[in-house]
Design a protein around this motif. Structure first.
Motif, PDB file in Angstrom:
ATOM      1  N   PRO A   1      52.219  50.668  30.444  1.00  0.00           N
ATOM      2  CA  PRO A   1      51.638  50.509  31.783  1.00  0.00           C
ATOM      3  C   PRO A   1      50.762  51.688  32.203  1.00  0.00           C
ATOM      4  N   GLU A   2      51.107  52.918  31.750  1.00  0.00           N
ATOM      5  CA  GLU A   2      50.275  54.073  32.066  1.00  0.00           C
ATOM      6  C   GLU A   2      48.851  53.903  31.531  1.00  0.00           C
ATOM      7  N   ASP A   3      48.730  53.308  30.341  1.00  0.00           N
ATOM      8  CA  ASP A   3      47.411  53.074  29.738  1.00  0.00           C
ATOM      9  C   ASP A   3      46.635  52.018  30.507  1.00  0.00           C
ATOM     10  N   ILE A   4      47.333  50.971  30.897  1.00  0.00           N
ATOM     11  CA  ILE A   4      46.681  49.887  31.629  1.00  0.00           C
ATOM     12  C   ILE A   4      46.141  50.400  32.965  1.00  0.00           C
ATOM     13  N   THR A   5      46.878  51.276  33.608  1.00  0.00           N
ATOM     14  CA  THR A   5      46.435  51.841  34.884  1.00  0.00           C
ATOM     15  C   THR A   5      45.123  52.606  34.714  1.00  0.00           C
ATOM     16  N   VAL A   6      45.037  53.440  33.682  1.00  0.00           N
ATOM     17  CA  VAL A   6      43.810  54.211  33.444  1.00  0.00           C
ATOM     18  C   VAL A   6      42.653  53.288  33.097  1.00  0.00           C
ATOM     19  N   MET A   7      42.909  52.284  32.277  1.00  0.00           N
ATOM     20  CA  MET A   7      41.853  51.350  31.885  1.00  0.00           C
ATOM     21  C   MET A   7      41.322  50.587  33.091  1.00  0.00           C
ATOM     22  N   GLU A   8      42.219  50.233  34.005  1.00  0.00           N
ATOM     23  CA  GLU A   8      41.788  49.570  35.237  1.00  0.00           C
ATOM     24  C   GLU A   8      40.953  50.511  36.096  1.00  0.00           C
ATOM     25  N   GLN A   9      41.376  51.745  36.206  1.00  0.00           N
ATOM     26  CA  GLN A   9      40.633  52.719  37.007  1.00  0.00           C
ATOM     27  C   GLN A   9      39.225  52.934  36.468  1.00  0.00           C
ATOM     28  N   LYS A  10      39.071  52.862  35.157  1.00  0.00           N
ATOM     29  CA  LYS A  10      37.773  53.089  34.533  1.00  0.00           C
ATOM     30  C   LYS A  10      36.936  51.816  34.422  1.00  0.00           C
ATOM     31  N   GLY A  11      37.478  50.698  34.831  1.00  0.00           N
ATOM     32  CA  GLY A  11      36.738  49.442  34.792  1.00  0.00           C
ATOM     33  C   GLY A  11      36.495  48.922  33.394  1.00  0.00           C
ATOM     34  N   LEU A  12      37.400  49.221  32.460  1.00  0.00           N
ATOM     35  CA  LEU A  12      37.240  48.757  31.089  1.00  0.00           C
ATOM     36  C   LEU A  12      37.668  47.299  30.963  1.00  0.00           C
ATOM     37  N   THR A  13      37.127  46.661  29.955  1.00  0.00           N
ATOM     38  CA  THR A  13      37.408  45.238  29.740  1.00  0.00           C
ATOM     39  C   THR A  13      38.678  45.063  28.927  1.00  0.00           C
ATOM     40  N   PHE A  14      39.613  44.288  29.445  1.00  0.00           N
ATOM     41  CA  PHE A  14      40.790  43.916  28.658  1.00  0.00           C
ATOM     42  C   PHE A  14      41.422  42.684  29.276  1.00  0.00           C
ATOM     43  N   ASP A  15      42.227  42.034  28.470  1.00  0.00           N
ATOM     44  CA  ASP A  15      42.848  40.774  28.869  1.00  0.00           C
ATOM     45  C   ASP A  15      44.287  41.050  29.313  1.00  0.00           C
ATOM     46  N   LYS A  16      44.521  40.987  30.611  1.00  0.00           N
ATOM     47  CA  LYS A  16      45.860  41.262  31.117  1.00  0.00           C
ATOM     48  C   LYS A  16      46.888  40.273  30.584  1.00  0.00           C
ATOM     49  N   ASP A  17      46.484  39.007  30.484  1.00  0.00           N
ATOM     50  CA  ASP A  17      47.422  38.004  29.977  1.00  0.00           C
ATOM     51  C   ASP A  17      47.793  38.307  28.533  1.00  0.00           C
ATOM     52  N   SER A  18      46.795  38.738  27.745  1.00  0.00           N
ATOM     53  CA  SER A  18      47.071  39.102  26.357  1.00  0.00           C
ATOM     54  C   SER A  18      48.027  40.284  26.302  1.00  0.00           C
ATOM     55  N   TYR A  19      47.825  41.258  27.185  1.00  0.00           N
ATOM     56  CA  TYR A  19      48.722  42.417  27.213  1.00  0.00           C
ATOM     57  C   TYR A  19      50.156  41.996  27.532  1.00  0.00           C
ATOM     58  N   ARG A  20      50.289  41.116  28.529  1.00  0.00           N
ATOM     59  CA  ARG A  20      51.646  40.672  28.908  1.00  0.00           C
ATOM     60  C   ARG A  20      52.319  39.929  27.746  1.00  0.00           C
ATOM     61  N   ARG A  21      51.548  39.109  27.040  1.00  0.00           N
ATOM     62  CA  ARG A  21      52.115  38.381  25.901  1.00  0.00           C
ATOM     63  C   ARG A  21      52.550  39.345  24.806  1.00  0.00           C
ATOM     64  N   GLU A  22      51.694  40.330  24.513  1.00  0.00           N
ATOM     65  CA  GLU A  22      51.998  41.280  23.455  1.00  0.00           C
ATOM     66  C   GLU A  22      53.166  42.186  23.843  1.00  0.00           C
ATOM     67  N   LYS A  23      53.195  42.564  25.126  1.00  0.00           N
ATOM     68  CA  LYS A  23      54.192  43.547  25.572  1.00  0.00           C
ATOM     69  C   LYS A  23      55.550  42.912  25.826  1.00  0.00           C
ATOM     70  N   PHE A  24      55.519  41.695  26.372  1.00  0.00           N
ATOM     71  CA  PHE A  24      56.783  41.131  26.820  1.00  0.00           C
ATOM     72  C   PHE A  24      57.151  39.831  26.090  1.00  0.00           C
TER      73      PHE A  24
END
Length: 385
Positions: free
Chosen positions: A362-385
């Motif tokens: 989650p610490e990484d996701i927070t920084v990526m959001e702050q920087k406006g980087l492109t990523f798939d939140k749904d993909s992250y949730r699937r991979e993480k959980f």
């Protein structure tokens, strides 16, 4: 153990595997102007610590104000290890076709087939890896720091003398790869003392309590990289050729950035700081005069999702080189048909996985959001959980 031996054997068999390989390179554009293209590979340099990317410290003052420069804001590495990431930058292979890396030649061979004089200047000593094979494919190979029992690691500025000599040794079209030592630990050893802008930079030991000194030393490496890149650009500018330089780092680095207390790179679980890398392109005035649309296209693609897989295709496109089956303009940052692909990472078993499945927290996701980087939140949730 068996898997490791298999990979070692494939690397040892590289020369015989590629003996008859050809890209079938075709020059799309011909002209009477001399052309010089340079690929600079950084080491352990993370985008997070470049003022060019919004870092609060002024670590890249020369590049921050440089004309004819386009920096790609959202580029991720395909590996947090040098022995995988550098060959992937040099090769037409990518994470999704990783096994091809043992069967295809590198980018210097692509340019050689098009009639370019090629050179590889490296500040990394030879290490009997696949990188060494790809290095040896250049017409001229220069080790700024040869491997000897008395070797002292040279500063990256040493490559400037060699580049200047190579540029002025011939009037031929040239393609040059420069592999720097960049921001590799031990960070305080990577820059001359006159580039120690952030102090103190000497830590008694590696620990979170000494983070300020460790961070200062690391930021000084970026400050020195800024100088080296600006000097490379100056050499190209003085050549008055149709030229361009592409810089990209192999991976980033952890510097006790949060409560996880992570340091350096190559860890089994990845972080934002290891994955987000700087990538930039400089175009000479002569290049912009001849092809004004391409720098503008690069600028229009600058905020789109990318990876180190695109360096090969972008350089080929900048030079107007075609190679059916190997050069793909949909992977080029200077192409109007650039189409961001799924960002994949080569895991410890050489299997391509989505970048969101590399152990990000989650610490990484927070920084990526702050920087406006492109990523798939749904993909992250699937991979993480």
């Amino acid at each position: 153990m068996g898997w490791s031996v298999e990979r070692w054997f494939k690397s040892r068999q590289y020369l015989s595997a590629v003996r008859d390989f050809s890209f079938g390179t075709v020059r799309e554009r011909e002209s009477g102007e001399r052309q010089i293209y340079v690929l600079v590979i950084g080491e352990a340099s993370r985008a997070h610590s470049w003022s060019l990317y919004g870092y609060e410290r002024e670590t890249t003052p020369r590049l921050d104000t440089m004309a004819n420069l386009v920096f790609m804001r959202d580029v991720f590495t395909q590996s947090n290890t040098t022995h995988k990431s550098v060959p992937l930058i040099l090769s037409a292979a990518a994470a999704y076709t990783y096994d091809e890396i043992y069967r295809v030649k590198g980018i210097t061979a692509l340019f050689s087939e098009a009639g370019y004089r090629t050179a590889f200047i490296t500040n990394q000593p030879p290490n009997r890896s696949l990188t060494d094979h790809l290095t040896a494919e250049a017409d001229t190979v220069i080790y700024a720091t040869p491997r000897t029992h008395t070797s002292v690691q040279q500063y990256d500025g040493e490559v400037l003398v060699h580049l200047d000599s190579i540029i002025n040794s011939t009037d031929e079209d040239m393609f040059v790869v420069i592999h720097t030592y960049g921001s590799h630990a031990r960070h305080i050893k990577r820059y001359p003392r006159e580039f120690a802008r952030f102090l103190p930079d000497e830590a008694a030991k590696i620990s979170p309590e000494n983070r300020l000194a460790l961070l200062n030393a690391y930021d000084n490496t970026i400050y020195y990289t800024d100088y080296v890149l600006s000097e490379i650009i100056s050499l190209l500018d003085r050549a008055k050729a149709r030229s361009a330089m592409l810089y990209i780092s192999d991976h980033g680095e952890d510097l006790f950035d949060d409560g996880r207390n992570r340091f350096l790179h190559a860890s089994p679980t990845k972080t934002y700081y290891q994955l987000h890398v700087p990538a930039l392109i400089w175009f000479s005035p002569e290049y912009k005069d001849r092809f004004p649309a391409l720098p503008d296209i690069a600028a229009s693609n600058a905020a789109r999702a990318g990876s180190t897989a695109e360096a090969f295709h972008t350089l080929a496109d900048i030079a107007g080189l075609q190679s059916p089956g190997y050069v793909d303009r949909a992977r080029s940052w200077v192409s109007g048909s650039f189409s961001p692909a799924e960002r994949l990472y080569v895991n410890d078993y050489d299997i391509p996985v989505n970048i969101m499945g590399t152990g990000l927290s989650p610490e990484d996701i927070t920084v990526m959001e702050q920087k406006g980087l492109t990523f798939d939140k749904d993909s992250y949730r699937r991979e993480k959980f």
